[in-house]
Design an enzyme around this catalytic site. Structure first.
Site, PDB file in Angstrom:
ATOM      1  N   SER A 137       0.861  -1.186   0.000  1.00 47.80           N
ATOM      2  CA  SER A 137       0.000   0.000   0.000  1.00 47.80           C
ATOM      3  C   SER A 137       0.892   1.229   0.000  1.00 47.80           C
ATOM      4  O   SER A 137       2.082   1.138   0.353  1.00 47.80           O
ATOM      5  CB  SER A 137      -0.845  -0.007   1.286  1.00 47.80           C
ATOM      6  OG  SER A 137      -1.469   1.245   1.500  1.00 47.80           O
ATOM      7  N   TYR A 150      -2.108   0.504  10.820  1.00 52.24           N
ATOM      8  CA  TYR A 150      -2.092  -0.003   9.449  1.00 52.24           C
ATOM      9  C   TYR A 150      -0.758   0.299   8.751  1.00 52.24           C
ATOM     10  O   TYR A 150      -0.166  -0.587   8.135  1.00 52.24           O
ATOM     11  CB  TYR A 150      -3.266   0.602   8.671  1.00 52.24           C
ATOM     12  CG  TYR A 150      -3.386   0.113   7.252  1.00 52.24           C
ATOM     13  CD1 TYR A 150      -3.618  -1.233   6.983  1.00 52.24           C
ATOM     14  CD2 TYR A 150      -3.276   0.996   6.177  1.00 52.24           C
ATOM     15  CE1 TYR A 150      -3.721  -1.693   5.674  1.00 52.24           C
ATOM     16  CE2 TYR A 150      -3.393   0.553   4.873  1.00 52.24           C
ATOM     17  CZ  TYR A 150      -3.616  -0.793   4.621  1.00 52.24           C
ATOM     18  OH  TYR A 150      -3.723  -1.240   3.327  1.00 52.24           O
TER      19      TYR A 150
HETATM   20  C1  8X3 Z   1      -4.996   1.570   1.328  1.00 52.73           C
HETATM   21  C2  8X3 Z   1      -4.506   2.923   0.985  1.00 52.73           C
HETATM   22  O1  8X3 Z   1      -4.198   5.339   1.696  1.00 52.73           O
HETATM   23  O2  8X3 Z   1      -6.042   4.120   2.705  1.00 52.73           O
HETATM   24  O3  8X3 Z   1      -3.981   0.649   1.435  1.00 52.73           O
HETATM   25  O4  8X3 Z   1      -3.792   3.650   3.380  1.00 52.73           O
HETATM   26  S1  8X3 Z   1      -4.643   4.027   2.263  1.00 52.73           S
END
Ligand code: 8X3
Length: 250
Positions: A137, A150
């Site tokens: 990502s 995340y």
């Molecule tokens: C998803 C993209 O920008 O929401 O992996 O982290 S973001």
């Protein structure tokens, strides 16, 4: 056992929806026998029937589930692994971090990628032309406010993948990292625990990527000749400059 009918075998995790499902379709169009791994087999079985692939139950957070999946798949002779399973839960400052959400993100994105990669490595080497494509990502490239659970997990997943470039040097394995930005899938619905209004806000006023946009790029990387390794591909909508900056029309 379903046979691969001499087609090269591609394994796609998180294949029940979004980027995973679109990738399974894309790779099947390109001549792969696709093994679709996901918890929701009622969804993968439908796709597998359409693309003449194989749907297998897979929960990357469950060691036994991974073992069964890997044993079956390795026997088919996997040549391409697409590490796509993962996701985000929550969007909160570190000060309010929810440990369960952090643990889930670590388990799915990092440990899940580790288990599948480790389990299928011998088969990928044995194929003589192995390829590991890991969907990270833009969150693996930079931090953003409220996203540390995340972004941290995605950085760790990316480090696992990138470390293999050195460790596997000399082996017949390519390694491609795909780092997408805003892609409209179930991603935000999962992140916000099913809150559709919140999820919609993430893509409001801009034109996000579709799962298919990403799948086509994965298909392109997978279709290069064996000596060509597309190392890292970052893809974002035209409306997005970085993980935390996008242009939104009123
Ligand atoms: C998803 C993209 O920008 O929401 O992996 O982290 S973001």
């Amino acid at each position: 056992m379903t046979t691969s009918n001499d087609r090269p075998v591609a394994v796609v995790t998180g294949a029940s929806s979004g980027i995973g499902a679109a990738t399974a379709r894309q790779l099947a169009n390109q001549g792969f026998h696709v093994v679709l791994g996901a918890r929701r087999t009622e969804l993968t079985e439908k796709i597998a029937a359409e693309i003449d692939g194989t749907a297998l139950p897979l929960d990357v957070t469950d060691r036994d589930s991974v073992r069964g999946f890997v044993d079956y798949t390795a026997e088919l002779g996997a040549r391409l692994l697409v590490n796509n399973a993962g996701g985000a839960k929550g969007l909160a400052p570190v000060a309010d971090a929810d440990e369960e959400q952090w643990r889930w993100m670590w388990e799915t994105n990092v440990i899940g990628t580790l288990r599948l990669t480790k389990g299928l490595l011998p088969a990928l080497v044995e194929s003589g032309d192995g390829h590991i494509i890991t969907v990270t990502s833009v969150a693996a490239l930079e931090p953003y406010d409220n996203g540390a659970g995340y972004t941290g997990a995605k950085h760790a997943q990316a480090m696992l993948h990138r470390t293999l470039r050195g460790e596997l040097l000399g082996q017949p394995i390519r390694l491609t990292e795909i780092a997408p930005g805003l892609v409209e899938t179930e991603f935000s619905l999962v992140r916000f625990d099913g809150d559709a209004a919140k999820a919609d806000q993430v893509y409001a006023g801009l034109t996000p990527l579709t799962a298919r946009d990403v799948a086509e790029v994965i298909g392109f990387a997978a279709s290069r000749p064996p000596h060509v390794n597309l190392d890292t591909i970052v893809l974002k909508p035209r409306d997005q400059a970085s993980a935390s900056r996008a242009h939104r029309r009123q």
